[in-house]
Design a protein around this motif. Structure first.
Motif, PDB file in Angstrom:
ATOM      1  N   LYS A  76       9.870  -4.729  -3.435  1.00  0.00           N
ATOM      2  CA  LYS A  76       8.813  -4.340  -3.954  1.00  0.00           C
ATOM      3  C   LYS A  76       8.481  -2.577  -4.161  1.00  0.00           C
ATOM      4  O   LYS A  76       7.386  -1.993  -4.886  1.00  0.00           O
ATOM      5  N   LEU A  77       9.341  -1.877  -3.167  1.00  0.00           N
ATOM      6  CA  LEU A  77       8.871  -0.496  -3.998  1.00  0.00           C
ATOM      7  C   LEU A  77      10.128   0.607  -3.809  1.00  0.00           C
ATOM      8  O   LEU A  77      11.682   0.542  -4.487  1.00  0.00           O
ATOM      9  N   PRO A  78       9.495   0.444  -5.790  1.00  0.00           N
ATOM     10  CA  PRO A  78      10.152   1.648  -6.996  1.00  0.00           C
ATOM     11  C   PRO A  78      11.125   2.466  -6.388  1.00  0.00           C
ATOM     12  O   PRO A  78      11.883   2.999  -6.190  1.00  0.00           O
ATOM     13  N   GLY A  79      10.834   3.050  -5.762  1.00  0.00           N
ATOM     14  CA  GLY A  79      11.382   4.558  -4.933  1.00  0.00           C
ATOM     15  C   GLY A  79      12.433   4.217  -3.890  1.00  0.00           C
ATOM     16  O   GLY A  79      13.560   4.580  -3.595  1.00  0.00           O
ATOM     17  N   VAL A  80      12.561   2.734  -3.324  1.00  0.00           N
ATOM     18  CA  VAL A  80      13.446   2.657  -2.680  1.00  0.00           C
ATOM     19  C   VAL A  80      14.766   2.142  -3.105  1.00  0.00           C
ATOM     20  O   VAL A  80      14.869   0.932  -3.971  1.00  0.00           O
TER      21      VAL A  80
ATOM     22  N   PRO B 209       0.503  -1.025   0.328  1.00  0.00           N
ATOM     23  CA  PRO B 209      -0.113  -0.410   0.120  1.00  0.00           C
ATOM     24  C   PRO B 209       0.764   1.753  -0.113  1.00  0.00           C
ATOM     25  O   PRO B 209       0.207   2.268  -0.436  1.00  0.00           O
ATOM     26  N   GLY B 210       2.299   1.021   0.589  1.00  0.00           N
ATOM     27  CA  GLY B 210       2.801   2.338   0.519  1.00  0.00           C
ATOM     28  C   GLY B 210       3.372   3.070  -0.718  1.00  0.00           C
ATOM     29  O   GLY B 210       4.179   2.136  -1.269  1.00  0.00           O
ATOM     30  N   GLU B 211       4.248   3.920  -0.165  1.00  0.00           N
ATOM     31  CA  GLU B 211       5.594   4.151  -1.051  1.00  0.00           C
ATOM     32  C   GLU B 211       6.513   4.776  -0.532  1.00  0.00           C
ATOM     33  O   GLU B 211       6.309   5.363   0.649  1.00  0.00           O
ATOM     34  N   PHE B 212       7.932   5.195  -1.184  1.00  0.00           N
ATOM     35  CA  PHE B 212       8.391   6.114  -0.216  1.00  0.00           C
ATOM     36  C   PHE B 212      10.669   5.474  -1.109  1.00  0.00           C
ATOM     37  O   PHE B 212      10.232   5.190  -2.269  1.00  0.00           O
ATOM     38  N   ALA B 213      10.192   7.224  -1.334  1.00  0.00           N
ATOM     39  CA  ALA B 213      11.468   7.755  -1.866  1.00  0.00           C
ATOM     40  C   ALA B 213      13.058   7.553  -1.546  1.00  0.00           C
ATOM     41  O   ALA B 213      12.383   8.856  -0.802  1.00  0.00           O
ATOM     42  N   GLY B 214      13.431   6.828  -1.421  1.00  0.00           N
ATOM     43  CA  GLY B 214      14.832   7.176  -0.971  1.00  0.00           C
ATOM     44  C   GLY B 214      16.082   6.517  -0.430  1.00  0.00           C
ATOM     45  O   GLY B 214      15.292   5.200  -0.955  1.00  0.00           O
ATOM     46  N   SER B 215      16.550   6.675  -0.036  1.00  0.00           N
ATOM     47  CA  SER B 215      17.708   4.993   0.241  1.00  0.00           C
ATOM     48  C   SER B 215      17.553   4.792   1.483  1.00  0.00           C
ATOM     49  O   SER B 215      16.597   5.630   3.064  1.00  0.00           O
TER      50      SER B 215
ATOM     51  N   VAL C  40       6.886   2.416   6.106  1.00  0.00           N
ATOM     52  CA  VAL C  40       8.075   2.536   5.312  1.00  0.00           C
ATOM     53  C   VAL C  40       6.703   1.333   4.061  1.00  0.00           C
ATOM     54  O   VAL C  40       6.724   2.774   3.093  1.00  0.00           O
ATOM     55  N   LEU C  41       6.821   0.620   4.483  1.00  0.00           N
ATOM     56  CA  LEU C  41       5.778  -0.296   3.903  1.00  0.00           C
ATOM     57  C   LEU C  41       4.795   0.190   3.903  1.00  0.00           C
ATOM     58  O   LEU C  41       4.007  -0.347   2.377  1.00  0.00           O
TER      59      LEU C  41
END
Lengths: 472, 241
Positions: free
Chosen positions: B156-160, B125-131, B236-237
């Motif tokens: 599975k989170l493309p922005g991670v 359900p989530g999204e996260f952009a960053g390292s 995060v997830l």
């Protein structure tokens, strides 16, 4: 050795405030941990199964401990048949008495020693000196400690791991009265020169023992410097001082245990020297002692047999537990206050010296189990530390405030309504302490926490409250 | 699948949003999530302090509250390990309670382990952009084998962007009551963990156990690091709501 474990916390504080020690610990940790990891990886790459070997090693040790008395009798018979004399020591005092008696009987003036932790337990050097016999430590690390006013070791296999090259260089300059050396090979050469004459002069050698082999009556010694071989072969009298739990059945078992011991200890596949000393010098032989004694020591070990701490007797003294321990690696070995530091020491010290003399040690671990997973004989160290904590609670040895806090917490946690109310007030209080910021700088209820770090503020309401409010 | 969430006392007190994030993740995995209202603490602080009687009292309470569910999930490797691996031994003297503890044990999971190995959650359900750099908590890692699971979910989170730190598997120095008994040593160990994490220059240090995270965050802030975020994997997830 005098126990100073009751000063653990103060010792740890000074260790943390010592920048030289901190730097030395950082350097040594990498070496030990990386080398072990590489050695295990190499073993696996060659088709070995290190885990299976740990299981097998633990089984051999368990097999012996199940019938320790019988294996010791077997060892005694085999050693005696080869001309050795086996003596038994109940405690440190008896070790000293036996060794001094032997020295007197053979007119010994000087004894060269290779590493023996049992002689540290007994304070053997002091006893020898008091009887007019000069003990000379020949393991480089132990030699450094001896010439530095009999400083105690801080690690079981690397006794001067807490010292830097500079400190050793200063010490050698002062004691040897020679121009200051700055390179390790020069320093070792200087030590070798100082030790050579002692080896030739000594009438007696004293060593520890990594293993006692029951089928042959031999003692096995694992060393890297070669001093162990000099100590066991040059003098006419040799005394092995070691614990009764060190016995193993066969040479086959020895080969298995050496594989796990050496990889776990130094990350070598095999140490520079593995010596087996079997019996006295025979007529056709050129070296070896004419008189060989084994002083086999109890000093608290027999009481652990068949107790809930028997697992601890499997220990083969590799030091991997302390090399991987976050606490040991942060404060070093001296803080623990007795012969054995780190996780194995935190179990052994209270068991051998008394639970009340080492109140802090069973608690001086995060129970992270790094020690348990690297132990070559699979000793469940965190579990044993926890059992010691239970004994302390049962014997009312913990501070009353800690006991009260735990009991109150558990009692409140068993009453959900009271718990909900308490936590409701608790988080509000903590938030008030944070004063609108995201952190608490000084936490009165747990002052230790904020000694070296902040305490993050809670969100403001408990999950329980928010969840109840959310429900339709 | 009807599962019970064991919130854990630290999440209840300190970071309720982790509990809600866990619920969102479990619901996204198709679970019906129940939060037994009377739950408090698993009793680990008492157990690890040698107070076996108190630990047993709380263990029985947890068993009564949770044994009726198909699965029990906790957003903490440490608490899940306590219920899974320690309860049966703790209650070993009493055959009835031992049996009930053993029957519950195998159904208790740490959150990421449950999402990956049982619920097989695919879409997050989530999204996260960053390292992110991931700290492996001791009990989860060494007693429950939690290593691959959080990383599989983060992947599975493309922005991670995951940046492994040196010594990710080393203890952060928290150790439960150790952190308040030996504050100086505990904080010094936390300092090493933070230094290792900071070599990655990641935007966030992420882990699966709130105890470690409070320790790491507290040390980072005291060291003057105001920018590195410290987050629970569930946050995060599941993303911010």
């Amino acid at each position: 050795m005098q126990i100073r474990s009751m000063f653990f916390k103060a010792n740890a504080s000074s260790a943390l405030a010592n920048p030289v020690l901190q730097a030395n610990l950082r350097t040594s940790k990498g070496k030990f941990v990386d080398k072990r990891r590489t050695a295990v990886a190499d073993f696996q790459a060659e088709g070995g199964d290190f885990e299976a070997m740990r299981v097998a090693a633990a089984e051999v040790r368990n097999l012996v401990l199940k019938d320790l008395d019988l294996w010791l009798e077997k060892f005694e018979a085999a050693a005696t048949a080869r001309g050795a004399t086996v003596l038994w020591a109940k405690d440190g005092e008896e070790i000293c008495r036996h060794v001094v008696d032997i020295a007197r009987r053979h007119g010994v003036k000087k004894a060269v020693k290779s590493k023996s932790m049992l002689s540290e337990e007994a304070g053997l050097n002091q006893a020898l000196e008091a009887s007019g016999i000069a003990p000379v430590e020949t393991d480089l690390g132990e030699y450094i400690l001896q010439i530095n006013d009999n400083e105690p070791p801080s690690h079981i296999i690397a006794p001067v791991v807490h010292k830097s090259l500079d400190e050793v260089a200063d010490l050698f300059e002062k004691v040897h009265k020679k121009p200051r050396k700055t390179e390790i090979p020069e320093l070792t050469r200087e030590a070798r020169e100082a030790l050579r004459q002692h080896f030739l002069d000594a009438d007696m050698g004293i060593s520890g023992g990594n293993f006692l082999v029951a089928e042959t009556g031999s003692v096995a010694l694992v060393t890297n410097e070669g001093n162990g071989r000099m100590v066991t072969t040059l003098p006419r009298v040799h005394v092995v001082v070691t614990g009764i739990e060190k016995v193993i059945p066969t040479l086959e078992d020895l080969s298995l245990l050496l594989r796990v011991l050496i990889r776990s200890a130094t990350g070598q596949h095999i140490s520079n020297y593995v010596s087996l000393l079997t019996g006295v010098k025979q007529p056709a032989e050129h070296d070896g002692p004419e008189h060989l004694y084994f002083v086999l020591v109890d000093n608290g070990r027999a009481d652990l047999v068949a107790s809930e701490f028997q697992d601890m007797l499997r220990c083969i003294r590799c030091g991997a537990c302390m090399n991987h321990c976050p606490v040991y690696q942060t404060i070093g070995g001296h803080a623990y206050g007795w012969v054995y530091p780190g996780p194995m020491g935190s179990v052994l010290t209270p068991l051998y010296q008394g639970l009340d003399k080492a109140i802090d040690l069973p608690h001086a671990a995060t129970l992270c189990n790094q020690c348990g997973v690297v132990c070559p004989v699979r000793i469940p160290l965190p579990e044993l530390l926890r059992k010691l904590r239970e004994q302390q609670v049962d014997k009312n040895l913990r501070p009353w405030l800690e006991r009260l806090a735990l009991k109150t917490w558990a009692w409140v946690a068993s009453k959900p309504k009271l718990y909900a109310l308490g936590t409701r007030f608790g988080v509000r209080y903590l938030n008030w302490l944070a004063g609108g910021s995201d952190r608490i700088r000084v936490l009165g209820a747990a002052p230790e926490w904020t000694l070296g770090r902040d305490f993050p503020a809670p969100e403001g309401r408990t999950f329980r409250e928010l969840y109840a409010a959310r429900k339709p | 699948m009807r599962i019970a969430l064991f919130v854990t006392c630290l999440v209840d007190l300190m970071r309720p949003r982790i509990g809600f994030a866990a619920i969102r993740l479990l619901e996204a995995a198709g679970c019906e999530v129940v939060v037994p209202e009377t739950q408090t603490c698993c009793g680990q602080p008492a157990f690890n302090s040698g107070d076996r009687a108190s630990a047993a009292l709380l263990a029985k309470k947890v068993i009564i509250e949770f044994e009726g569910y198909e699965y029990v999930v906790a957003p903490s490797g440490s608490c899940a390990d306590q219920i899974r691996n320690e309860y049966p031994g703790l209650l070993g003297d009493d055959p009835e309670w031992h049996g009930r503890a053993a029957a519950l044990a195998s159904r208790v999971h740490e959150l990421t382990d449950f999402l990956v190995n049982v619920a097989k959650l695919d879409k997050l359900p989530g999204e996260f952009a960053g390292s992110i750099t991931y700290h492996d908590s001791c009990a989860g890692l060494r007693s429950l084998g939690i290593k691959r699971q959080p990383r599989a979910l983060l992947a599975k989170l493309p922005g991670v962007e995951l940046r492994e730190m040196p010594g990710a598997e080393e203890c952060c120095g928290f150790g439960g009551t150790f952190s308040v008994k030996f504050g100086e040593i505990s904080a010094a160990i936390a300092g090493k963990k933070c230094a290792n994490a900071c070599t990655t220059e990641a935007d966030a240090i992420v882990g699966g156990d709130l105890g470690c995270l409070l320790n790491i965050e507290g040390k980072l802030r005291r060291m003057g690091d105001e920018k590195t975020r410290v987050l629970h994997i569930a946050e995060v997830l599941a993303g911010d709501r």
